[in-house]
Scaffold this motif. Sequence first.
Motif, PDB file in Angstrom:
ATOM      1  N   GLY A  17       5.899 115.812  78.603  1.00 37.02           N
ATOM      2  CA  GLY A  17       6.661 116.554  79.612  1.00 37.02           C
ATOM      3  C   GLY A  17       6.135 116.331  81.009  1.00 37.02           C
ATOM      4  N   THR A  18       6.781 117.008  81.957  1.00 38.97           N
ATOM      5  CA  THR A  18       6.373 116.912  83.369  1.00 38.97           C
ATOM      6  C   THR A  18       4.994 117.496  83.586  1.00 38.97           C
ATOM      7  OG1 THR A  18       8.629 116.904  84.182  1.00 38.97           O
ATOM      8  CG2 THR A  18       6.984 117.729  85.699  1.00 38.97           C
ATOM      9  N   TYR A  32       8.541 110.613  89.037  1.00 45.37           N
ATOM     10  CA  TYR A  32       7.317 110.489  88.220  1.00 45.37           C
ATOM     11  C   TYR A  32       7.705 110.086  86.803  1.00 45.37           C
ATOM     12  CZ  TYR A  32       9.051 114.951  86.559  1.00 45.37           C
ATOM     13  OH  TYR A  32       9.853 115.916  86.036  1.00 45.37           O
ATOM     14  N   ASP A  63       8.780 112.357  77.055  1.00 41.82           N
ATOM     15  CA  ASP A  63       9.688 113.089  77.936  1.00 41.82           C
ATOM     16  C   ASP A  63      10.567 113.899  76.985  1.00 41.82           C
ATOM     17  OD1 ASP A  63      12.043 113.720  79.445  1.00 41.82           O
ATOM     18  OD2 ASP A  63      11.535 112.125  80.861  1.00 41.82           O
ATOM     19  N   SER A  64      10.668 115.201  77.193  1.00 41.66           N
ATOM     20  CA  SER A  64      11.327 116.019  76.163  1.00 41.66           C
ATOM     21  C   SER A  64      12.833 115.778  76.050  1.00 41.66           C
ATOM     22  CB  SER A  64      11.032 117.505  76.374  1.00 41.66           C
ATOM     23  OG  SER A  64      11.875 118.072  77.349  1.00 41.66           O
ATOM     24  N   GLY A  96       7.806 119.460  77.752  1.00 38.96           N
ATOM     25  CA  GLY A  96       8.725 119.242  78.865  1.00 38.96           C
ATOM     26  C   GLY A  96       9.710 120.392  78.967  1.00 38.96           C
ATOM     27  N   THR A  97      10.249 120.588  80.171  1.00 37.99           N
ATOM     28  CA  THR A  97      11.161 121.725  80.367  1.00 37.99           C
ATOM     29  C   THR A  97      12.567 121.451  79.822  1.00 37.99           C
ATOM     30  OG1 THR A  97      11.824 120.933  82.560  1.00 37.99           O
ATOM     31  CG2 THR A  97       9.981 122.489  82.471  1.00 37.99           C
ATOM     32  N   ASP A  98      12.939 120.166  79.727  1.00 36.37           N
ATOM     33  CA  ASP A  98      14.360 119.862  79.501  1.00 36.37           C
ATOM     34  C   ASP A  98      14.904 120.329  78.150  1.00 36.37           C
ATOM     35  OD1 ASP A  98      14.726 118.899  82.029  1.00 36.37           O
ATOM     36  OD2 ASP A  98      14.482 116.792  81.499  1.00 36.37           O
ATOM     37  N   ALA A 122       5.869 122.609  83.006  1.00 36.68           N
ATOM     38  CA  ALA A 122       5.772 122.600  84.471  1.00 36.68           C
ATOM     39  C   ALA A 122       6.997 121.892  85.025  1.00 36.68           C
ATOM     40  CB  ALA A 122       4.510 121.872  84.922  1.00 36.68           C
ATOM     41  N   LYS A 168      16.847 126.877  80.290  1.00 35.65           N
ATOM     42  CA  LYS A 168      16.540 126.261  81.586  1.00 35.65           C
ATOM     43  C   LYS A 168      17.788 126.390  82.447  1.00 35.65           C
ATOM     44  CE  LYS A 168      14.778 122.162  83.912  1.00 35.65           C
ATOM     45  NZ  LYS A 168      14.207 120.816  83.812  1.00 35.65           N
TER      46      LYS A 168
HETATM   47  C1  SIN Z   1      10.663 116.707  80.218  1.00 37.55           C
HETATM   48  O1  SIN Z   1      11.427 117.598  79.844  1.00 37.55           O
HETATM   49  O2  SIN Z   1       9.849 116.141  79.464  1.00 37.55           O
HETATM   50  C2  SIN Z   1      10.747 116.209  81.620  1.00 37.55           C
HETATM   51  C3  SIN Z   1      11.171 117.252  82.573  1.00 37.55           C
HETATM   52  C4  SIN Z   1      10.218 118.410  82.686  1.00 37.55           C
HETATM   53  O3  SIN Z   1       9.288 118.603  81.923  1.00 37.55           O
HETATM   54  O4  SIN Z   1      10.451 119.197  83.649  1.00 37.55           O
END
Ligand code: SIN
Length: 328
Positions: A17-18, A32, A63-64, A96-98, A122, A168
Amino acid sequence: MLDENRGQRLVILGTGGTIAGRAAQSGDNVGYVAGQVSVADLVAAVPALAHLPLVVEQVAQIDSKDMGLPVWQALARSLAAHLDDPAVSSVLVTHGTDTLEETAFVLQQVLQPRKPVVLTCAMRPASALSPDGPQNLSDAVAVARQATGGCVVVVCAGQVHAARDVAKVHTYQLNAFDSGDAGPLARVEEGGVRRFRAWSAGDSRDAAPAQASPDLLERFLAAEALPRVELVTSHADADGNLVRALAAQPAPARPLKGIVVAATGNGTVHRSLVEALNEAKASGVRVVLASRCARGRVVPHAGLAFEHSHGLSPVKARLALALELLMG
Ligand code: SIN
């Protein structure tokens, strides 16, 4: 409060993730690559965690947006083993947030944990001038240490969200998550957790979909794929072509078993789409309605064209149906 009868060890599982992202320039918050920094390094960047009895494990580094069954299985397997260990008090997951809300929901459904499972994330990469990951991780540890009940929660930007409610809702803001009508479970303030409501899997306001079963984890871990459930959106000018193409079974190895419709408003669906969905239903495909509205749920009523999602968002309704179908 820490439970005296519970072990004190915290486990932190990394998935990428981010929060683990790195950019070429420290001022770059968007250009990034996610999933570059190890979870061990993320933990080492938070000095307040140095004295804690922590175990870290890198389960994945992705990357999620690319999340799927293999990583969920690895995560569920590792979580189940750690949660079974009497020395472990709780488990954290960096993610990751996604697709965080989907992972939180899947883990809640298949694990039904009796200890806290805390996911954090994050919106800025670890290389940012002012990254949000270290504070989120520190808050997540505070939540993990102070939570008493078992359930999966998400910690981001000082808020604690239930797996069932969290979504999200923003592409860029640090406070990117929201729990809709339910609101957050709690806030984290200088390491203290201020609770707004009770905090366990049994607190769900809507009837739980029928997948909470002791066999579910076993079947989930053994599955080569989840039963195929597709998501379609009802919108102005819709027709039934997409649904008919899906129902024509273009992937016979993984036949279509269900369709979740991100319906308009309170579960309404364009009449052309209803026609095609009824054809699919007649051929044995389950059809479930969720609302594409950001807030609210499909309020059950006699006029609904299909069964409803018990308040789940479209992406979570898709997972709930796949897990239900997995149980046969
Ligand atoms: C992700 O989801 O891996 C990339 C985006 C994020 O974490 O904000």
